[in-house]
Scaffold this motif. Structure first.
Motif, PDB file in Angstrom:
ATOM      1  N   GLN A   1     -71.907  -9.091  70.143  1.00  0.00           N
ATOM      2  CA  GLN A   1     -73.069  -9.679  69.284  1.00  0.00           C
ATOM      3  C   GLN A   1     -74.186  -9.439  70.220  1.00  0.00           C
ATOM      4  N   LEU A   2     -74.295  -9.450  71.268  1.00  0.00           N
ATOM      5  CA  LEU A   2     -75.612  -8.371  72.248  1.00  0.00           C
ATOM      6  C   LEU A   2     -75.950  -7.218  71.402  1.00  0.00           C
ATOM      7  N   PHE A   3     -74.663  -6.554  71.283  1.00  0.00           N
ATOM      8  CA  PHE A   3     -75.038  -5.391  70.351  1.00  0.00           C
ATOM      9  C   PHE A   3     -75.850  -5.224  69.461  1.00  0.00           C
ATOM     10  N   LEU A   4     -74.583  -6.444  68.375  1.00  0.00           N
ATOM     11  CA  LEU A   4     -75.662  -6.164  67.038  1.00  0.00           C
ATOM     12  C   LEU A   4     -76.721  -6.781  67.468  1.00  0.00           C
ATOM     13  N   THR A   5     -77.376  -7.681  67.860  1.00  0.00           N
ATOM     14  CA  THR A   5     -78.551  -8.173  68.315  1.00  0.00           C
ATOM     15  C   THR A   5     -79.962  -7.088  68.755  1.00  0.00           C
ATOM     16  N   PHE A   6     -79.457  -6.171  69.593  1.00  0.00           N
ATOM     17  CA  PHE A   6     -80.132  -5.729  69.761  1.00  0.00           C
ATOM     18  C   PHE A   6     -79.978  -4.166  68.462  1.00  0.00           C
ATOM     19  N   GLY A   7     -79.533  -3.792  67.748  1.00  0.00           N
ATOM     20  CA  GLY A   7     -79.873  -3.398  66.865  1.00  0.00           C
ATOM     21  C   GLY A   7     -79.894  -4.052  66.024  1.00  0.00           C
ATOM     22  N   LEU A   8     -80.273  -5.519  65.500  1.00  0.00           N
ATOM     23  CA  LEU A   8     -81.028  -5.428  64.765  1.00  0.00           C
ATOM     24  C   LEU A   8     -82.938  -5.320  65.314  1.00  0.00           C
TER      25      LEU A   8
ATOM     26  N   ILE B   1     -81.143  -0.622  60.337  1.00  0.00           N
ATOM     27  CA  ILE B   1     -80.284   0.400  59.819  1.00  0.00           C
ATOM     28  C   ILE B   1     -79.923   0.979  61.114  1.00  0.00           C
ATOM     29  N   PRO B   2     -79.825   0.436  62.473  1.00  0.00           N
ATOM     30  CA  PRO B   2     -79.034   0.249  63.946  1.00  0.00           C
ATOM     31  C   PRO B   2     -78.127  -0.987  64.299  1.00  0.00           C
ATOM     32  N   GLY B   3     -78.588  -1.986  63.328  1.00  0.00           N
ATOM     33  CA  GLY B   3     -77.612  -3.250  63.369  1.00  0.00           C
ATOM     34  C   GLY B   3     -76.993  -2.986  62.411  1.00  0.00           C
TER      35      GLY B   3
END
Length: 219
Positions: free
Chosen positions: A124-131, A136-138
């Motif tokens: 979830q931390l990586f997904l939040t960072f991606g968003l 697109i990164p998310g």
């Protein structure tokens, strides 16, 4: 060379496994319902306290906030135990192994629950960072990290980040299609993801899909 996967065959297998073993699967999924309701109640109660009493007053009664946050953490942990148990059961069913006692599955899921919580939190931390880096990164990270949970529980060590990344390599668009179909189903059929009766019924099938995907793609 990336392994080839048949998306529609995986959907079919997920449905067959869940329906044929619905008593076991939905028994293992029952704590998720309880934990979701508990978390939802705690979050609503906390938000109501902030809106009515204000942040300053809420900090005065810090023990109430502490209790509510503890309940939310406990609910997340209980959900992870249940999710792990479902994935372990799917692995046994897929390998045509008999499930004599669900208590053994619960025990194994409980034993690995700490890693599951850490793995889920990292995902979830990586997904939040991606968003935060735009959509697109998310979406890219959502696909590449979609198998973190099954990778964590089925391998019984590590947190599944690297395993998910390696397993999804070369199959980005197929896995994207799987996730798109499932999230569309959650939204269209249930309205709010994971919070309706329909979505709770669909959740074990979704977890079965992820487990089958990981078992087919892992090296």
């Amino acid at each position: 060379m990336a392994k080839k996967i048949d998306v529609w065959n995986i959907f079919q297998q997920s449905l067959i496994i869940t329906l044929k073993n619905w008593k076991i699967v939905y028994t293992l999924a029952s704590p998720i319902v309880f934990s979701l309701m508990l978390s939802l109640f705690s979050i609503v109660f906390l938000l109501m306290g902030i809106s009515e009493a204000g942040v300053t007053s809420l900090l005065t009664y810090w023990w109430v906030t502490l209790i509510l946050l503890t309940v939310i953490v406990f609910s997340t942990w209980l959900s992870m135990v249940s999710v792990g148990a479902i994935i372990l059961a799917v692995e046994k069913i897929h390998k045509k192994q008999k499930i004599n006692q669900t208590i053994l599955i619960w025990k194994q899921a409980f034993k690995n629950s700490r890693r599951m919580v850490v793995a889920f939190s990292l995902e979830q931390l990586f997904l939040t960072f991606g968003l935060l880096l735009f959509i697109i990164p998310g979406l890219f990270l959502a696909v590449r990290l979609s198998l973190v949970v099954p990778g964590c529980i089925l391998e019984k060590k590590g947190y599944g980040i690297k395993r998910s990344w390696n397993a999804t390599k070369g199959n980005f668009w197929k896995i994207f299609l799987v996730l798109f179909i499932w999230n569309s189903a959650f939204i269209i059929l249930g309205g709010l993801p994971y919070l309706s009766i329909v979505n709770i019924l669909l959740l074990p099938i979704y977890l079965t899909t992820l487990a089958l995907l990981y078992m087919q793609l892992k090296k």
